[in-house]
Design an enzyme around this catalytic site. Structure first.
Site, PDB file in Angstrom:
ATOM      1  N   TYR A  84       0.846  -1.189   0.000  1.00  0.00           N
ATOM      2  CA  TYR A  84       0.000   0.000   0.000  1.00  0.00           C
ATOM      3  C   TYR A  84       0.889   1.249   0.000  1.00  0.00           C
ATOM      4  O   TYR A  84       1.253   1.798   1.043  1.00  0.00           O
ATOM      5  CB  TYR A  84      -0.932   0.011   1.200  1.00  0.00           C
ATOM      6  CG  TYR A  84      -2.024  -1.030   1.152  1.00  0.00           C
ATOM      7  CD1 TYR A  84      -2.282  -1.756  -0.019  1.00  0.00           C
ATOM      8  CD2 TYR A  84      -2.809  -1.312   2.268  1.00  0.00           C
ATOM      9  CE1 TYR A  84      -3.282  -2.711  -0.070  1.00  0.00           C
ATOM     10  CE2 TYR A  84      -3.819  -2.259   2.220  1.00  0.00           C
ATOM     11  CZ  TYR A  84      -4.051  -2.960   1.059  1.00  0.00           C
ATOM     12  OH  TYR A  84      -5.040  -3.909   1.027  1.00  0.00           O
ATOM     13  N   HIS A 144      -1.430 -12.019   0.287  1.00  0.00           N
ATOM     14  CA  HIS A 144      -2.259 -11.027  -0.398  1.00  0.00           C
ATOM     15  C   HIS A 144      -3.013 -11.580  -1.611  1.00  0.00           C
ATOM     16  O   HIS A 144      -4.163 -11.199  -1.864  1.00  0.00           O
ATOM     17  CB  HIS A 144      -1.375  -9.856  -0.831  1.00  0.00           C
ATOM     18  CG  HIS A 144      -2.107  -8.555  -0.933  1.00  0.00           C
ATOM     19  ND1 HIS A 144      -1.491  -7.341  -0.754  1.00  0.00           N
ATOM     20  CD2 HIS A 144      -3.394  -8.263  -1.191  1.00  0.00           C
ATOM     21  CE1 HIS A 144      -2.366  -6.372  -0.912  1.00  0.00           C
ATOM     22  NE2 HIS A 144      -3.532  -6.897  -1.183  1.00  0.00           N
ATOM     23  N   SER A 174     -13.183  -3.612  -0.122  1.00  0.00           N
ATOM     24  CA  SER A 174     -14.062  -2.784  -0.957  1.00  0.00           C
ATOM     25  C   SER A 174     -15.522  -3.078  -0.624  1.00  0.00           C
ATOM     26  O   SER A 174     -16.327  -3.367  -1.507  1.00  0.00           O
ATOM     27  CB  SER A 174     -13.788  -3.029  -2.444  1.00  0.00           C
ATOM     28  OG  SER A 174     -14.326  -2.010  -3.241  1.00  0.00           O
ATOM     29  N   PRO A 175     -15.899  -3.002   0.668  1.00  0.00           N
ATOM     30  CA  PRO A 175     -17.237  -3.425   1.091  1.00  0.00           C
ATOM     31  C   PRO A 175     -18.363  -2.496   0.665  1.00  0.00           C
ATOM     32  O   PRO A 175     -19.537  -2.859   0.810  1.00  0.00           O
ATOM     33  CB  PRO A 175     -17.121  -3.461   2.617  1.00  0.00           C
ATOM     34  CG  PRO A 175     -16.085  -2.419   2.920  1.00  0.00           C
ATOM     35  CD  PRO A 175     -15.088  -2.526   1.801  1.00  0.00           C
ATOM     36  N   GLY A 215     -18.889  -1.382  -2.442  1.00  0.00           N
ATOM     37  CA  GLY A 215     -19.144  -1.463  -3.872  1.00  0.00           C
ATOM     38  C   GLY A 215     -20.632  -1.399  -4.186  1.00  0.00           C
ATOM     39  O   GLY A 215     -21.443  -2.081  -3.578  1.00  0.00           O
TER      40      GLY A 215
END
Length: 294
Positions: A53, A128, A208-209, A211
């Site tokens: 990141y 990951h 990415s909850p 979306g």
């Protein structure tokens, strides 16, 4: 704040995805630290980061170092905060993402992450993404070695299918505690992985909850947003944000679910954290489920 468990660790039902604080369009450090502190003030005890990141070349670990600084500068006890980091991906600096799942790379990456976070052992270390060039059992075997060496306390896997979850569970046993896949109102392709995680006693951490409700940090500045959905209508009726409704809905999907929404400003994570205590009625859940994007 409602709480859930990852392995033997109790964490807030809503975590913080720290990625937006370090990638393209990131805030300055003052606001980034303020955002992390606002999360802690709101009762958030799960922070999700990764060595990849960052934005520019030569910045590997930017987000991990930022999280470590924020925790060190916080005025209260942070011993109950679980920092979950990930290894196995890279960012060359041109906006692309790479995957490297060789055991040697993962073990080196985990040790580097441990040092950046300033801990004796990483609370939760997640692979990951599977590397198609490396046998899955070899990559997962590196996690087992890290557990045995005491470099990490618990292991997780991300961006995986059910077969990969079962194989990792067979190798790691109780050392495997989490699965982190994309899951949101708009992207529900990981329903089988969510069900299997609950069956195996693993936490399921949707990335990415939001979306279908809000643009993800991965979408870029022109990414799509939605309006006028049942999530927005119920939010208006409740006098809360659609983000809160989406996160509250995610929490009802399974007791294993612990969403980690991203934030780049204090107000955003304060808003997200309130979703942990927002209870949706049966009628509201029916309305939301009936109008989910196909």
């Amino acid at each position: 704040m409602e709480y859930r468990t990852i392995g033997n660790t109790t964490v807030s039902a809503v975590g913080l995805g720290a990625m937006p604080l370090s990638i393209e369009g990131r805030p300055d450090e003052k606001r980034a630290i303020a955002t992390l502190h606002a999360a802690l003030d709101a009762g958030v005890t799960l922070i999700d980061t990764a060595d990849s990141y960052h934005w520019h070349v030569g910045e590997r670990g930017h987000n991990e170092l930022l999280v470590a600084r924020a925790l060190a500068r916080y005025g209260s006890d942070t011993s109950g905060v679980l920092v979950a980091t990930k290894g196995g991906r890279g960012r060359p600096g041109d906006g692309s993402w790479t995957v490297t799942g060789t055991p040697g790379h993962l073990k080196h990456a985990a040790e580097a992450s441990r040092k950046r976070l300033g801990v004796e052992a990483i609370g939760l270390y997640q692979l990951h993404k599977p590397d198609p060039a490396v046998p899955w059992a070899d990559s997962v075997g590196a996690l087992l070695e890290l557990l045995d060496a005491g470099t990490i306390r618990a292991a997780g896997i991300s961006n995986v299918n059910t077969a990969q979850i079962r194989e990792a569970h067979a190798i790691l046993g109780d050392g495997l505690v989490s699965v982190q896949n994309q899951y949101s109102p708009a992207v529900r392709s990981s329903e089988p992985e969510l069900r299997l995680s609950a069956e195996l006693g693993l936490a399921f951490l949707p990335w990415s909850p939001l979306g279908g409700i809000s643009r993800s940090s991965l979408d870029g500045p022109s990414g799509p947003t939605s309006a006028g959905t049942a999530f927005h209508r119920i939010a208006a009726e409740r006098g809360v944000s659609p983000h809160q409704i989406a996160l509250a809905w995610l929490l009802t999907r399974s007791p294993a679910t612990i969403p980690v929404p991203g934030a780049s400003r204090p107000a955003s994570i304060r808003d997200s954290a309130r979703a942990a205590d927002l209870k949706l009625s049966t009628a509201e859940l029916t309305q939301l489920d009936d109008e989910l994007p196909s």
